[in-house]
Design an enzyme around this catalytic site. Sequence first.
Site, PDB file in Angstrom:
ATOM      1  CE1 TYR A  57      -7.172   1.670   8.092  1.00 41.01           C
ATOM      2  CE2 TYR A  57      -6.340  -0.414   7.598  1.00 41.01           C
ATOM      3  CZ  TYR A  57      -5.405   0.919   8.231  1.00 41.01           C
ATOM      4  OH  TYR A  57      -4.032   1.513   7.978  1.00 41.01           O
ATOM      5  CG  HIS A 124      -4.200   2.958  13.560  1.00 39.50           C
ATOM      6  ND1 HIS A 124      -5.394   2.131  12.857  1.00 39.50           N
ATOM      7  CD2 HIS A 124      -2.571   3.514  12.503  1.00 39.50           C
ATOM      8  CE1 HIS A 124      -5.016   2.979  11.733  1.00 39.50           C
ATOM      9  NE2 HIS A 124      -3.778   3.903  11.302  1.00 39.50           N
ATOM     10  CB  SER A 203       0.999   6.086   2.139  1.00 39.40           C
ATOM     11  OG  SER A 203       0.315   5.541   2.397  1.00 39.40           O
ATOM     12  N   PRO A 204       4.087   3.389   0.404  1.00 37.72           N
ATOM     13  CG  PRO A 204       4.137   1.304   0.042  1.00 37.72           C
ATOM     14  CD  PRO A 204       3.675   1.598   0.452  1.00 37.72           C
ATOM     15  CG  LEU A 205       2.869   2.254  -4.691  1.00 36.88           C
ATOM     16  CD1 LEU A 205       1.601   1.420  -4.534  1.00 36.88           C
ATOM     17  CD2 LEU A 205       3.358   2.332  -5.504  1.00 36.88           C
ATOM     18  NE  ARG A 207      -2.069   8.764   2.748  1.00 35.91           N
ATOM     19  CZ  ARG A 207      -0.661   9.598   2.845  1.00 35.91           C
ATOM     20  NH1 ARG A 207      -0.449  10.139   1.945  1.00 35.91           N
ATOM     21  NH2 ARG A 207      -0.642   8.986   4.194  1.00 35.91           N
ATOM     22  N   GLY A 208      -0.710   6.083  -4.084  1.00 28.30           N
ATOM     23  CA  GLY A 208      -1.708   6.070  -5.897  1.00 28.30           C
ATOM     24  C   GLY A 208       0.013   7.280  -6.783  1.00 28.30           C
ATOM     25  CG  PHE A 209       0.923  11.779  -5.587  1.00 26.30           C
ATOM     26  CD1 PHE A 209      -0.398  12.882  -6.670  1.00 26.30           C
ATOM     27  CD2 PHE A 209       1.970  12.231  -6.926  1.00 26.30           C
ATOM     28  CE1 PHE A 209       0.037  13.744  -7.285  1.00 26.30           C
ATOM     29  CE2 PHE A 209       2.631  13.689  -7.542  1.00 26.30           C
ATOM     30  CZ  PHE A 209       1.532  14.287  -8.063  1.00 26.30           C
ATOM     31  CG  LEU A 210       5.252   8.211  -5.641  1.00 27.46           C
ATOM     32  CD1 LEU A 210       6.491   7.084  -4.692  1.00 27.46           C
ATOM     33  CD2 LEU A 210       6.020   9.016  -6.051  1.00 27.46           C
TER      34      LEU A 210
HETATM   35  N1  LIG Z   1      -0.079   3.091   9.990  1.00 26.51           N
HETATM   36  C1  LIG Z   1      -1.250   4.100   9.544  1.00 26.51           C
HETATM   37  O1  LIG Z   1      -1.144   5.519   9.641  1.00 26.51           O
HETATM   38  C2  LIG Z   1      -1.595   3.731   7.435  1.00 26.51           C
HETATM   39  C3  LIG Z   1      -1.428   5.185   7.189  1.00 26.51           C
HETATM   40  C4  LIG Z   1      -2.360   4.511   5.494  1.00 26.51           C
HETATM   41  C5  LIG Z   1      -2.063   3.656   5.420  1.00 26.51           C
HETATM   42  N2  LIG Z   1      -1.538   2.264   6.181  1.00 26.51           N
HETATM   43  C6  LIG Z   1      -1.537   0.883   5.559  1.00 26.51           C
HETATM   44  O2  LIG Z   1      -0.380   0.850   4.509  1.00 26.51           O
HETATM   45  C7  LIG Z   1      -1.598   0.442   3.583  1.00 26.51           C
HETATM   46  C8  LIG Z   1      -1.100   1.052   2.037  1.00 26.51           C
HETATM   47  O3  LIG Z   1      -0.733   2.557   2.098  1.00 26.51           O
HETATM   48  P1  LIG Z   1      -1.947   3.517   1.438  1.00 26.51           P
HETATM   49  O4  LIG Z   1      -3.094   2.542   0.941  1.00 26.51           O
HETATM   50  O5  LIG Z   1      -2.564   4.534   2.059  1.00 26.51           O
HETATM   51  O6  LIG Z   1      -1.009   3.902  -0.471  1.00 26.51           O
HETATM   52  P2  LIG Z   1      -0.104   3.548  -1.132  1.00 26.51           P
HETATM   53  O7  LIG Z   1       0.403   2.097  -1.048  1.00 26.51           O
HETATM   54  O8  LIG Z   1       0.841   4.142  -1.044  1.00 26.51           O
HETATM   55  O9  LIG Z   1      -1.253   3.674  -2.347  1.00 26.51           O
HETATM   56  C9  LIG Z   1      -2.209   3.013  -2.366  1.00 26.51           C
HETATM   57  C10 LIG Z   1      -2.715   3.144  -4.167  1.00 26.51           C
HETATM   58  O10 LIG Z   1      -2.406   2.309  -5.239  1.00 26.51           O
HETATM   59  C11 LIG Z   1      -3.515   2.430  -6.279  1.00 26.51           C
HETATM   60  N3  LIG Z   1      -1.934   1.455  -6.529  1.00 26.51           N
HETATM   61  C12 LIG Z   1      -1.815   0.097  -6.406  1.00 26.51           C
HETATM   62  N4  LIG Z   1      -0.979  -0.314  -7.177  1.00 26.51           N
HETATM   63  C13 LIG Z   1      -0.743   0.538  -7.616  1.00 26.51           C
HETATM   64  C14 LIG Z   1      -0.785   0.298  -9.267  1.00 26.51           C
HETATM   65  N5  LIG Z   1       0.169  -1.359  -9.613  1.00 26.51           N
HETATM   66  N6  LIG Z   1      -0.826   0.777 -10.064  1.00 26.51           N
HETATM   67  C15 LIG Z   1      -1.488   2.018 -10.304  1.00 26.51           C
HETATM   68  N7  LIG Z   1      -2.186   2.491  -9.162  1.00 26.51           N
HETATM   69  C16 LIG Z   1      -2.108   0.995  -8.316  1.00 26.51           C
HETATM   70  C17 LIG Z   1      -3.944   1.280  -5.492  1.00 26.51           C
HETATM   71  O11 LIG Z   1      -4.781   1.545  -6.153  1.00 26.51           O
HETATM   72  P3  LIG Z   1      -5.901   0.619  -5.711  1.00 26.51           P
HETATM   73  O12 LIG Z   1      -7.123   0.938  -4.454  1.00 26.51           O
HETATM   74  O13 LIG Z   1      -7.526   1.078  -7.226  1.00 26.51           O
HETATM   75  O14 LIG Z   1      -6.002  -0.853  -5.651  1.00 26.51           O
HETATM   76  C18 LIG Z   1      -5.005   2.701  -4.677  1.00 26.51           C
HETATM   77  O15 LIG Z   1      -4.765   3.852  -4.863  1.00 26.51           O
HETATM   78  C19 LIG Z   1      -2.237   0.377   3.250  1.00 26.51           C
HETATM   79  O16 LIG Z   1      -3.053  -0.502   2.933  1.00 26.51           O
HETATM   80  C20 LIG Z   1      -2.466   0.100   4.894  1.00 26.51           C
HETATM   81  O17 LIG Z   1      -2.639  -0.896   5.546  1.00 26.51           O
HETATM   82  C21 LIG Z   1      -1.414   2.928   7.477  1.00 26.51           C
END
Ligand SMILES: NC(=O)c1ccc[n+]([C@@H]2O[C@H](COP(=O)([O-])OP(=O)(O)OC[C@H]3O[C@@H](n4cnc5c(N)ncnc54)[C@H](OP(=O)(O)O)[C@@H]3O)[C@@H](O)[C@H]2O)c1
Length: 328
Positions: A57, A124, A203-205, A207-210
Amino acid sequence: MLKTRKLGNQGLEVSELGLGCMGMSYAYGTPDDAESIATIHRALDLGMNFFDTAEMYGPYTNEELLGRAFKNKRNEAIIATKFGFSFHNGQVTGLNSHPDNIKKFVEDSLKRLQTTHIDLLFQHRVDPNIPIEDVVGTMSDLVKEGKVRFLGLSEASASNIRRAHKTHPISALQSEYSLWERNLEPEILPLIRELNIGLVAYSPLGRGFLTGTAKRAEEYPESDYRRKDPRMQGENYTRNMKAAEAVQNLAKEKNVSPSQIAIAWTLLKGNDIVPIPGTKRRVYLDENIAAASLSLSNDEIHVLEKALAPEVVSGPRYIPEIFKFIDR
Ligand SMILES: NC(=O)c1ccc[n+]([C@@H]2O[C@H](COP(=O)([O-])OP(=O)(O)OC[C@H]3O[C@@H](n4cnc5c(N)ncnc54)[C@H](OP(=O)(O)O)[C@@H]3O)[C@@H](O)[C@H]2O)c1
């Protein structure tokens, strides 16, 4: 206040929701370090103690950010980080889980994180060139040296999870899991439950889509990962937004936000699951943490799962260049 959950049965216990820190430095928009650090501190104030980062990252800058954020608060946090990619001029060039690279990563990571130990160390991505026993054997040596406390794998296949767990107990698998990405359910979830390995759901959201706030891929800037996300492109975006209306409709009905519905769903899928929604803003963090006290009825869960069933969701979760690193 958040409750705690166990990851594995080696003694690792973390807040039921963790904070995904990736987007603070990488993949999603422009970094704002001051707001990101304020978000991390607020998470601690609200009882969230589990923070996820990785060498990738930035690369490096996200670990450095956490190092600054936890400077005088290290003992309040449980930090997970990950190794396993190789880089040239800041770009990923491939995978590298060679034992020498793992040891070097840990030395460098400890400096970036300004700490003496990593709480949870993840590989990773599985490196097809290095037997998993050699990788986990090296990680296990780092536990013996006191530099690492617990071990994890990310996006590993069932057979590699089994082999790794025989070498040294694996406390957590970190893989993608959400209402619209349920590839773990047929094989991986039953396996990790059999082996008592916890799931850190990334990515429980979606990636923001949900959350209902996602834009079409082409509307994101060049630097944003989602510009390439197949599920956010063209017809896929249109179909997926239609499917995700179920989340928005239920949110309206229950007077909560769509992100809270998505997080609550993931939490309700098992006490061995710790979702790590990512955000770099306090306002989203507050909203996401409140999801831990939201309940969903079986009927509500059924409606959500039907609307976003694997056969309904349109497009693969990754582009081929990234999919090739997924071990299945
Ligand atoms: N092991 C792996 O290969 C791997 C891969 C991907 C991710 N990850 C880890 O998992 C974590 C979470 O996954 P992710 O960040 O990819 O996706 P995510 O948690 O599904 O979604 C993040 C996105 O949702 C937005 N968001 C968060 N809360 C919100 C809310 N209440 N209302 C509206 N939008 C909201 C964020 O906006 P903002 O950014 O503007 O706050 C960001 O754009 C990452 O940070 C990382 O640490 C691990």
